[in-house]
Design an enzyme around this catalytic site. Sequence first.
Site, short mmCIF file in Angstrom:
data_model
loop_
_atom_site.label_atom_id
_atom_site.label_comp_id
_atom_site.label_asym_id
_atom_site.label_seq_id
_atom_site.Cartn_x
_atom_site.Cartn_y
_atom_site.Cartn_z
N MET A 80 0.83 -1.20 0.00
CA MET A 80 0.00 0.00 0.00
C MET A 80 0.87 1.26 0.00
O MET A 80 2.06 1.22 0.25
CB MET A 80 -0.93 -0.03 1.21
CG MET A 80 -1.89 -1.20 1.20
SD MET A 80 -2.70 -1.51 2.78
CE MET A 80 -3.61 0.02 3.00
N ASP A 237 -2.64 -4.91 0.53
CA ASP A 237 -2.27 -6.19 1.12
C ASP A 237 -2.84 -6.39 2.52
O ASP A 237 -3.19 -7.51 2.90
CB ASP A 237 -0.76 -6.39 1.11
CG ASP A 237 0.02 -5.23 1.74
OD1 ASP A 237 -0.60 -4.29 2.29
OD2 ASP A 237 1.26 -5.28 1.69
#
Length: 483
Positions: A80, A237
């Site tokens: 991210m 994730d």
Amino acid sequence: MHLGVDIGTSGVKAVLVDAADRVVAEAASAPLVVSRPQPLWSEQDPAAWWQAVIEALDTLATQAPSGMAAVQGIGLSGQMLGVALLDRDDAVLRPALLWNDGRASVEGAELHQRFPDFVERVGCRAMPGFSAPKLLWLARHEPAVLARTRRVLLPKDYVRLCLTGEAASDRADASATLLMDTARGDWAGDIVAACGLDLAWLPRLVESAEVAGTVRDVWAARWGLPHGVPVVGGGGDNMCAAVGVGAVAAGDAYIGLGTSGVCFVANDVFLPAHGQGMHTHRHAVPGFFCQNAVVLSAAGALAWVAEMIQARDIGKLVAEVEAAKLSPADTPVFTPYLAGERTPHDNPHLTASFSGLTHATGPLHLVQAVMEGVALALGDAHRALRGTGAAIERLSLTGGGARSDLWVRLIATALGMPLTVASSTHAGPALGAARLARAGTGGPLIAGDPADGQLRRVTPDPALAVVLGDKRAAFDAHLRLVR
């Protein structure tokens, strides 16, 4: 059959999942390289993400051609907060700024000065590493690059563009850019403009299980996929890992022991985080949000110490540590702040250190000290998360670090809570991405237990708690010195 692809910081993992949630094949890429050209900087070449995806899917196509031919949908997960800038021809303009990049402290403070309601709108403070302050840094320090920019994409969304030709992002991953009104689920035009961007440069937003494009014919042919395979929004994730371990209802929580360490709890209400390095985003599950605490160096710290002592096989190294049965009373104190720290310190300038070294200290003592230091840091992050009033009903552990019985026991003891651990490594972001793909093509989100139902429960160790408590006191004392 559904395919999940996770674009991590250290590599790409891809899994094929059948209708009963069984992982029938998996593949990983070669390691990805992180560049640190200046202090606090952390960058990666976006083209390397796509090349790693090609490598992983080439392997799957060779190992499981019948499975690839039966794929009904693809889900994407990824690290991210990364910032990839592309020009009008979709060429990469510079290396992407990663989630653990700490250069944008000043810009974060400026965003709070300009928007007094920033936290209430986006979900957390503008900490270094998050996309919005990094983009403002680029606007200030690399205006020529931003002048040529025509797309700004997160890591997995850059892969989506290569895979499908579509520029799209899911609302869960996008909410962590701090460029969104998180509760509303749409880009915040005034914050976007304040960061020096044109709203047209950002991708369209979709839900995590919503179809966002189809695989280009050239790639479908290369990997033996059916024509027109849909690719759903997917998620960051952290959110995909939550789906992978089954943390999809309010109070479900997990710890992800990957390059970073993540403490995550699902919530059915939006609770903005005002301090201690906490952050709140949208979950990949519709109608849910997630509260997060992050330790920036977890398994990444283990990889660092392994490189320092020139141990090439980390799994073998950890096995040697476990066989040595060292007591925390005999290991040094390690503060795992190799890249600063987010939770609970919110300080990119914190540094890692060993203390308590003696002539008796050997390589295995250093490795166990790193594992202990990460466990204690996760304890700090977990307490900060619970301090927000988060009601944690059950706690799972996932990630590559969960393979170590010693590390799991250290973490359970440092947290003072039992942990449910998958006996395989399948329960993670790639599995969550595959489940989102199934949900987006008409199937259930979760069809079975994580990791084929093979779970074990690890409880805090009372004897270990005593010596780890002493280490905790030394850890806190050393932290006061280095802050």
